[in-house]
Write a protein that holds these residues in place. Structure first.
Motif, short mmCIF file in Angstrom:
data_model
loop_
_atom_site.label_atom_id
_atom_site.label_comp_id
_atom_site.label_asym_id
_atom_site.label_seq_id
_atom_site.Cartn_x
_atom_site.Cartn_y
_atom_site.Cartn_z
N ALA A 86 7.87 61.91 83.39
CA ALA A 86 9.02 62.73 83.79
C ALA A 86 9.98 62.82 82.61
O ALA A 86 10.33 61.80 82.00
N THR A 87 10.41 64.05 82.26
CA THR A 87 11.28 64.29 81.11
C THR A 87 12.48 65.13 81.53
O THR A 87 12.32 66.10 82.29
N ARG A 88 13.65 64.76 81.06
CA ARG A 88 14.83 65.58 81.38
C ARG A 88 14.72 66.91 80.65
O ARG A 88 14.21 66.99 79.53
N TYR A 89 15.22 67.97 81.30
CA TYR A 89 15.06 69.31 80.77
C TYR A 89 16.42 69.98 80.57
O TYR A 89 16.53 71.21 80.53
N ASP A 90 17.44 69.19 80.41
CA ASP A 90 18.80 69.70 80.18
C ASP A 90 19.20 69.48 78.73
O ASP A 90 18.64 68.62 78.03
N ALA A 91 20.17 70.24 78.29
CA ALA A 91 20.68 70.07 76.93
C ALA A 91 21.40 68.72 76.83
O ALA A 91 21.94 68.21 77.82
N ILE A 119 7.46 64.38 95.43
CA ILE A 119 8.34 63.57 94.59
C ILE A 119 9.54 63.14 95.41
O ILE A 119 10.25 63.97 95.99
N THR A 120 9.72 61.84 95.49
CA THR A 120 10.85 61.27 96.24
C THR A 120 11.84 60.69 95.24
O THR A 120 11.49 59.83 94.41
N LEU A 121 13.07 61.18 95.30
CA LEU A 121 14.13 60.73 94.39
C LEU A 121 14.91 59.61 95.06
O LEU A 121 15.67 59.84 96.02
N MET A 167 12.04 56.79 90.98
CA MET A 167 11.38 58.01 91.45
C MET A 167 9.93 57.68 91.80
O MET A 167 9.27 56.93 91.08
N HIS A 168 9.47 58.26 92.89
CA HIS A 168 8.09 58.08 93.29
C HIS A 168 7.38 59.43 93.37
O HIS A 168 7.98 60.44 93.72
N LEU A 169 6.09 59.40 93.06
CA LEU A 169 5.28 60.62 93.10
C LEU A 169 3.96 60.31 93.78
O LEU A 169 3.38 59.23 93.58
N GLU A 187 8.54 56.68 85.44
CA GLU A 187 9.60 56.16 84.58
C GLU A 187 10.78 57.12 84.63
O GLU A 187 10.62 58.34 84.60
N MET A 188 11.97 56.58 84.70
CA MET A 188 13.18 57.41 84.81
C MET A 188 13.30 58.32 83.60
O MET A 188 13.04 57.91 82.46
N PRO A 189 13.72 59.59 83.82
CA PRO A 189 13.83 60.53 82.71
C PRO A 189 15.10 60.37 81.89
O PRO A 189 15.33 61.13 80.95
N THR A 190 15.94 59.41 82.24
CA THR A 190 17.18 59.17 81.51
C THR A 190 17.56 57.71 81.66
O THR A 190 17.07 57.02 82.58
#
Length: 219
Positions: A86-91, A119-121, A167-169, A187-190
């Motif tokens: 999982a990767t963050r996609y924000d600036a 995906i469960t947050l 996060m779970h998938l 793994e957390m994206p941030t």
């Protein structure tokens, strides 16, 4: 007297001619007997066909396709076939609202992905709903090393937010009587946590990054 002599000579000449003719006929018969007739000619046996080698007799591709079952269909991917990230996609500096989830086929055979990841947050009561219009029409195949993409919108501006620290998938139930696999923790994206609310959404699996992320980044 003369008449008698001529008659005697003609008789002797006839005997010599008959003898010569008989000898010639006998020689011809002997020659013919020495030459085989058509019915006596020996026919050489035809050369037997070369034996087929095992490689030549095997059908092309026999035993080469370990990806499909007997019906020719490709099996659905399982958690054992894939790795997830999982990767963050924000600036940089912006609040985290958009996440790209990537599934890579790390197995040795081709498999198919379908529908959308579940995906469960954090402590949500269930997986994020699928964003309308993003469900793939048909399963698509992932060869070894190929990727599938899904986008996650963490907040949609609905009601109160909550902190997400895990996060779970899961790929969901493969259908039929089979049970869903155990969730995979992403793994957390941030670093630290991020915010989510009940406006969260996820896209269906897509074969390209653009198809997965465009709908969530426009929200």
């Amino acid at each position: 007297m003369n008449t008698t002599i001529r008659s005697t000579r003609r008789a002797r000449h006839g005997l010599r001619s008959y003898a010569v003719g008989a000898a010639a006929a006998a020689a011809l018969l002997a020659t013919t007997a020495c030459e085989p007739g058509e019915a006596d000619v020996a026919v050489a046996p035809s050369t037997p066909p070369a034996a087929s080698s095992p490689a030549a007799s095997a059908a092309p591709g026999d035993g080469d396709n370990g990806d499909a079952d007997d019906s020719g269909s490709v099996a659905l991917c399982t958690h054992q076939d894939l790795s997830f990230s999982a990767t963050r996609y924000d600036a940089p500096g912006e609040q985290l609202r958009h996440i790209m989830v990537v599934a890579v086929n790390t197995g040795g055979t081709t498999c198919e992905v379908q529908n959308a990841p579940e995906i469960t947050l954090g402590d949500a009561q269930g997986p994020a709903p699928v964003m309308e219009g993003t469900e793939p029409g048909e399963p698509f195949a992932l060869a070894p090393g190929e990727k599938a993409y899904a986008g996650v919108l963490t907040t949609g501006g609905h009601r109160d937010t909550y902190e997400v620290t895990f996060m779970h998938l899961t790929l969901g139930s493969p259908g039929g009587e089979a049970e869903a696999e155990e969730p995979v923790e992403l793994e957390m994206p941030t670093e630290g946590s991020f915010q989510a609310d009940d406006g969260q959404r996820v896209t269906g699996w897509q074969p390209t990054e653009g198809l997965a992320m465009r709908p969530v980044t426009l929200s």
